[in-house]
Design a protein around this motif. Structure first.
Motif, short mmCIF file in Angstrom:
data_model
loop_
_atom_site.label_atom_id
_atom_site.label_comp_id
_atom_site.label_asym_id
_atom_site.label_seq_id
_atom_site.Cartn_x
_atom_site.Cartn_y
_atom_site.Cartn_z
N THR A 84 37.12 45.21 39.91
CA THR A 84 37.77 44.63 38.75
C THR A 84 38.40 43.30 39.14
OG1 THR A 84 39.80 45.86 39.24
CG2 THR A 84 38.24 46.87 37.67
N TYR A 85 38.57 42.47 38.16
CA TYR A 85 39.17 41.15 38.35
C TYR A 85 40.25 40.97 37.29
CZ TYR A 85 39.73 36.08 37.99
OH TYR A 85 40.26 34.82 37.90
N LYS A 86 41.43 40.63 37.70
CA LYS A 86 42.56 40.50 36.80
C LYS A 86 43.01 39.05 36.76
CE LYS A 86 47.03 42.58 35.67
NZ LYS A 86 48.07 43.56 36.07
N GLU A 87 43.13 38.53 35.56
CA GLU A 87 43.59 37.17 35.33
C GLU A 87 44.67 37.20 34.25
OE1 GLU A 87 41.84 32.78 34.01
OE2 GLU A 87 40.50 34.44 34.45
N ASP A 89 47.14 38.65 31.98
CA ASP A 89 47.25 40.02 31.44
C ASP A 89 45.91 40.66 31.15
OD1 ASP A 89 49.99 39.82 31.55
OD2 ASP A 89 50.17 39.06 29.48
N ASP A 90 44.82 39.98 31.41
CA ASP A 90 43.49 40.49 31.13
C ASP A 90 42.83 40.98 32.41
OD1 ASP A 90 43.80 39.75 28.46
OD2 ASP A 90 43.02 37.71 28.83
N GLN A 91 42.11 42.08 32.28
CA GLN A 91 41.39 42.67 33.41
C GLN A 91 39.91 42.72 33.07
OE1 GLN A 91 43.17 46.10 35.29
NE2 GLN A 91 41.15 47.04 35.61
#
Length: 402
Positions: A84-87, A89-91
């Motif tokens: 997973t990649y989190k940026e 508040d979005d994942q």
């Protein structure tokens, strides 16, 4: 599934190809019946696909299992989530998948390299054993063929299924359609591992028949209990209830003559008919017991009670039949169900009226003798008379003369 059809049933089995073959045979035979129209199956092999035929001996020679090849193709063609990649508040999911030009054609998939001698999920594993293994081209032990397959594979009770649907021609009963399907399945002679399960209206029809028999048995038991408590007698309720099963054939004859299907509304009419027939028997038996309590003997009480109760029974019957005629001839929304119920009551009541008027007093007389033990007394007297006549008969003894 998903189609709103008059007739639908599922073919269940382990092999999808065999299910398709059996479904085609069923459709071909059902299509010859003019009462069943629009016969079709939910299995449509119209979706283009690329089938992978694995040469198992060659794959085993390279130390590859079927799961290794399937997992490699699944990862390269379909893709797998590897992280997973989190940026902010979005994942986001991270997918591992081959480029479009490396998986878009049959030739490109044949050039896929799989690491031989590994059991890992990904062909490019970094463990020590995998690093020493060589890469093998997929085309060496796999044959790719273009074909057409189903859009989806449905399952029911963990078995593969094919649903066959059809509609009924105007005036063709659902019960006849279900029986026709059963006859067709007998002709095909399905193996034991394949079975048929009706769904939709056909399933409701089968359940209706089963529940009707259960409800009929329970109704007879509860009616007997109530009548036994009312008359405080265990035998007289039997003479009343004996006329109830006799009304069933007349109701069925009426439905056959009027070409009415046996639906839930007709079953409601049958139970109403049972109540009316029982009510007539109560009028006869109750007044017969009243006259006997006043001192009349049984035969005279039966004749007088039936003569007196004939008028109210006829009046009730005629009033019921007259009130059901507008319902039977009515039109409009929901008139079909109400008409079935009314026709069952009209035909069954008119046909079984005379029979019940005769059966109830006769059964009352027979069961009254049985309850009083007179059958056993008559049999005992007959045995005594036979013994006396045998003992009183002259016996001839031959006398020898010299």
């Amino acid at each position: 599934g998903g189609r709103n059809s008059d007739l639908s049933f599922n073919l269940l089995g382990p092999d999808l190809d065999k299910l398709s073959e059996y479904a085609d045979g069923v459709i071909r035979r059902l299509s010859s019946n003019k009462g069943i129209v629009d016969v079709d199956t939910t299995l449509s092999n119209r979706k283009p696909e690329l089938q992978v035929q694995i040469d198992r001996p060659k794959a085993a020679h390279f130390g590859l299992r079927v799961t290794d090849i399937a997992n490699a193709l699944h990862t390269l063609v379909g893709g797998d989530i590897v992280g997973t990649y989190k940026e902010a508040d979005d994942q986001y999911d991270v997918w591992l998948r081959a480029e479009a030009h490396d998986r878009g054609t049959q030739e490109a998939l044949g050039e896929v390299m799989v690491r031989a001698g590994t059991g890992s999920r990904f062909p490019l594993s970094t463990n020590a054993n995998a690093s020493e293994a060589s890469l093998v081209q997929l085309a060496n032990f796999v044959k790719l063929e273009e074909a057409r397959g189903p859009n989806q594979i449905d399952r029911f009770q963990r078995q593969r299924k094919v649903t066959i649907v059809g509609n009924l021609a105007p005036g063709y009963p659902l019960a006849d359609a279900v029986q026709n399907v059963k006859d067709v399945l007998k002709e095909i002679n399905l193996p034991p591992e394949y079975q048929v399960i009706f769904t939709g209206r056909a399933k409701q029809l089968v359940e209706t028949f089963q529940n009707f028999l259960i409800a009929f048995g329970l109704a007879m038991i509860f009616m007997y209990m109530i009548l036994a408590a009312q008359f405080e007698h265990f035998v007289h309720p039997v003479s009343i209830l004996l006329a109830v099963p006799l009304s069933l054939p007349f109701a069925l004859i009426t439905m056959i003559a009027l070409r009415e299907p046996l639906n839930i509304y007709a079953i409601f009419g049958l139970f109403m008919l049972f109540g009316i027939v029982k009510k007539n028997g109560i009028l006869q038996i109750d007044y017969t017991n009243t006259l006997r309590a006043r001192g009349l003997d049984r035969e005279e009480a039966i004749l007088q009670a039936n003569r007196t109760r004939l008028r109210p029974i006829l009046m009730t019957t005629m009033m019921l039949v007259a009130s059901m005629i507008p319902i039977a001839l009515g039109t409009g929304p929901g008139s079909g169900g109400r008409a079935s119920m009314a026709k069952v009551i009209i035909g069954g009541q008119m046909l079984c009226l005379l029979l019940t008027l005769l059966v109830t007093p006769i059964s009352y007389s027979i069961f009254d003798d049985w309850g009083a033990g007179r059958f056993f007394l008559i049999r005992r007297r007959a045995n005594r008379k036979g013994a006396v006549s045998a003992s009183a008969a002259p016996v001839s003894v031959p006398v020898a003369t010299r």
